[in-house]
Scaffold this motif. Structure first.
Motif, mmCIF file in Angstrom:
data_model
loop_
_atom_site.group_PDB
_atom_site.id
_atom_site.type_symbol
_atom_site.label_atom_id
_atom_site.label_comp_id
_atom_site.label_asym_id
_atom_site.label_seq_id
_atom_site.Cartn_x
_atom_site.Cartn_y
_atom_site.Cartn_z
ATOM 1 N N GLU A 73 -12.087 19.235 -26.308
ATOM 2 C CA GLU A 73 -11.924 18.347 -27.451
ATOM 3 C C GLU A 73 -13.056 17.320 -27.513
ATOM 4 O OE1 GLU A 73 -7.927 16.906 -27.936
ATOM 5 O OE2 GLU A 73 -8.606 15.178 -29.088
ATOM 6 N N ARG A 90 -1.382 14.230 -36.159
ATOM 7 C CA ARG A 90 -2.745 13.981 -35.711
ATOM 8 C C ARG A 90 -3.681 15.101 -36.168
ATOM 9 N NH1 ARG A 90 -5.145 13.733 -30.020
ATOM 10 N NH2 ARG A 90 -7.162 12.856 -30.572
ATOM 11 N N THR A 91 -3.185 16.328 -36.095
ATOM 12 C CA THR A 91 -4.002 17.456 -36.552
ATOM 13 C C THR A 91 -4.290 17.333 -38.046
ATOM 14 O OG1 THR A 91 -3.041 18.848 -34.846
ATOM 15 C CG2 THR A 91 -4.121 19.976 -36.663
ATOM 16 N N GLN A 110 -4.503 14.675 -39.734
ATOM 17 C CA GLN A 110 -5.486 13.611 -39.968
ATOM 18 C C GLN A 110 -6.898 14.142 -39.765
ATOM 19 O OE1 GLN A 110 -4.668 10.301 -37.359
ATOM 20 N NE2 GLN A 110 -2.901 9.684 -38.605
ATOM 21 N N LYS A 111 -7.041 14.894 -38.686
ATOM 22 C CA LYS A 111 -8.388 15.387 -38.364
ATOM 23 C C LYS A 111 -8.791 16.553 -39.266
ATOM 24 C CE LYS A 111 -11.447 16.770 -34.718
ATOM 25 N NZ LYS A 111 -11.782 16.809 -33.317
ATOM 26 N N TYR A 112 -7.811 17.387 -39.599
ATOM 27 C CA TYR A 112 -8.093 18.563 -40.431
ATOM 28 C C TYR A 112 -7.214 18.499 -41.690
ATOM 29 C CZ TYR A 112 -10.282 20.396 -36.143
ATOM 30 O OH TYR A 112 -11.065 20.576 -35.021
#
Ligand SMILES: [Zn+2]
Length: 451
Positions: A82, A259-260, A262-264
């Protein structure tokens, strides 16, 4: 991606018992393993090691770390993948870890041929006892390697060993014609402590704690990297594309769905983003959303075995085993029956609860364990097939395989004895049952002597 449950590794050896070990587990995923193996291959060769004998194992741990422990295995934490921006950065880490292997900075076992043996032998050397988290986990199977993963947190190298691993790593990168830019970037990143995820600072700095880092080290590395002809070599772009996929899928798999997302975010329609979301939605049982992502991926690449694999996995794990067969059969065929994918396919065949599928399941699973024995889940599934067929000796032999691999030695011994009694004397399976019985008995005696 299959998640082989948690292992509660209890460190019994007083010398290593500075802190209680965290729950550790190994992540096994066909696409990730193939990529890491390929990224490592030229470096392994440059190090003069035998390519087939070096394994790169992914540990399900969010901290940034990599280590070697026994045999020829490089462990890489999911947190390191990561934190890395490029495949080249990870190659720098692998080169350095190989330097620890060739430098002999680890507890080594001379008979490096069998990974399973290494695992148990190293555990015995270090006096590690395992407690299984529960019956459900035991059924899933837990690799003993998880113990070694926990150990790695507490084995710090000396500064002298670090310098020698750095020098060796630089040599391997050079011989392989791979630039040291990524290595330098990664070490600088660690030094600047840029990476602070939602975990404690201690954990963030795991790599630095096990591999003491200094300004001197970085400037020495820079000098040797810059002088090397490979410095200006462009990193392999196809490896980078594959790395971004693997990184995204891993992110979606290990992180909270929010969280995923948010990032993707949904606004992104590229492969890594869809891949990450397919796992993220599946984790929280948003099956339709997850399948929409897998369909979008397959629309871009209908014959991508890993897209087919994730589609099959989502279908299977949401109770649609029959629908999962087609994508998984195709994924198996496209990868030449890659053992982890074949195991998933075998699982789907059994999950249809249609006896007509059991023969194919047996064939698929037998082929999978023949190529990759360290797969407790495949053994478990194979036991289910034999049991359904009424072949009790082989069902018990499959259980014995799974139990010895996951450190359940009393159960492994009992299963092996029942199997041995029922199998044709002198047959390969009978011999195998004897071997497992001996291995389990030796492990039990060792544990008793320690006490
Ligand atoms: Zn190191």
């Amino acid at each position: 991606m299959r998640y082989l449950a948690h292992l509660l590794a209890l460190l019994a050896a007083a010398t290593l018992c500075a802190q209680p070990a965290a729950a550790q587990s190994i992540l096994r995923d066909a696409e990730t393993e193939a990529l890491l193996q390929e990224m490592a291959a030229p470096l392994v060769e440059a190090a003069g090691l035998e390519p087939g004998n070096v394994d790169i194992v992914l540990v399900n741990d969010p901290s940034i770390n990599a280590f070697v422990a026994g045999g020829q295995v490089v462990y890489i934490h999911a947190g390191l993948i990561e934190a890395a921006d490029t495949a080249n950065e990870v190659q720098g880490v692998i080169a350095h870890e190989l330097g620890h292997i060739t430098g002999g900075h680890i507890i080594r076992h001379s008979d490096g041929a069998n990974a399973a043996n290494n695992i148990s032998i190293l555990s015995m050397l270090l006096g590690v006892g395992a407690a299984l988290a529960g019956a459900g986990d035991a059924a899933m199977g837990i690799l003993m390697a998880g113990q070694r993963a926990a150990i790695g947190k507490y084995l710090a190298f000396s500064r002298v060993q670090e310098s020698s691993a750095d020098a060796a790593g630089a040599e391997y990168l050079s011989k392989a014609g791979i630039t040291g830019k990524g290595s330098l970037d990664f070490f600088k990143k660690l030094q600047n402590q840029e990476f602070r995820y939602g975990i404690s600072q201690d954990d963030d700095q795991a790599f630095v704690r096990t591999h003491p880092l200094s300004g001197d080290r970085i400037s020495t590395l820079r000098e040797s990297y810059i002088a090397d002809p490979a410095w200006d070599a462009a990193p392999d772009p196809t490896l980078q594309i594959r790395f971004e996929r693997v990184k995204a899928k891993l992110f979606g798999y290990v992180n909270d769905t929010s969280r995923t997302l948010q990032k993707y975010p949904e606004s992104r329609t590229d492969v890594p983003a869809r891949y990450a979301r397919a796992y993220a939605y599946h984790k929280v049982a948003l099956i339709d959303q997850s399948l929409a992502e897998t369909e979008a991926l397959l629309a871009m690449a209908p014959d991508d075995p890993y897209f087919l694999e994730v589609k099959g996995q989502v279908l299977l794990e949401s109770g649609r085993a029959v629908d999962a067969l087609e994508p998984l059969r195709k994924a198996s065929a496209l990868t030449g029956n890659q053992p982890l994918i074949a195991t998933l396919f075998g699982h789907a065949l059994i999950a249809t609860e249609d006896k007509a599928n059991y023969e194919e399941a047996e064939r698929v699973l037998r082929a999978a364990v023949a190529r990759d024995r360290l797969n407790p889940f495949a053994w478990y599934q194979l036991g289910v097939v034999y049991d359904a067929k009424g072949d009790m000796p082989r069902a018990r032999l499959a259980s014995a395989e799974q139990q010895v691999m996951t450190g359940q030695f009393p159960a492994a011994l009992a299963s092996a004895q029942v199997a041995e009694a029922g199998l044709p004397v002198g047959s390969p399976d009978w011999i195998r049952a004897q071997d497992i019985g001996l291995q389990a008995r030796a492990a039990l005696e060792e544990a008793r002597d320690r006490r």
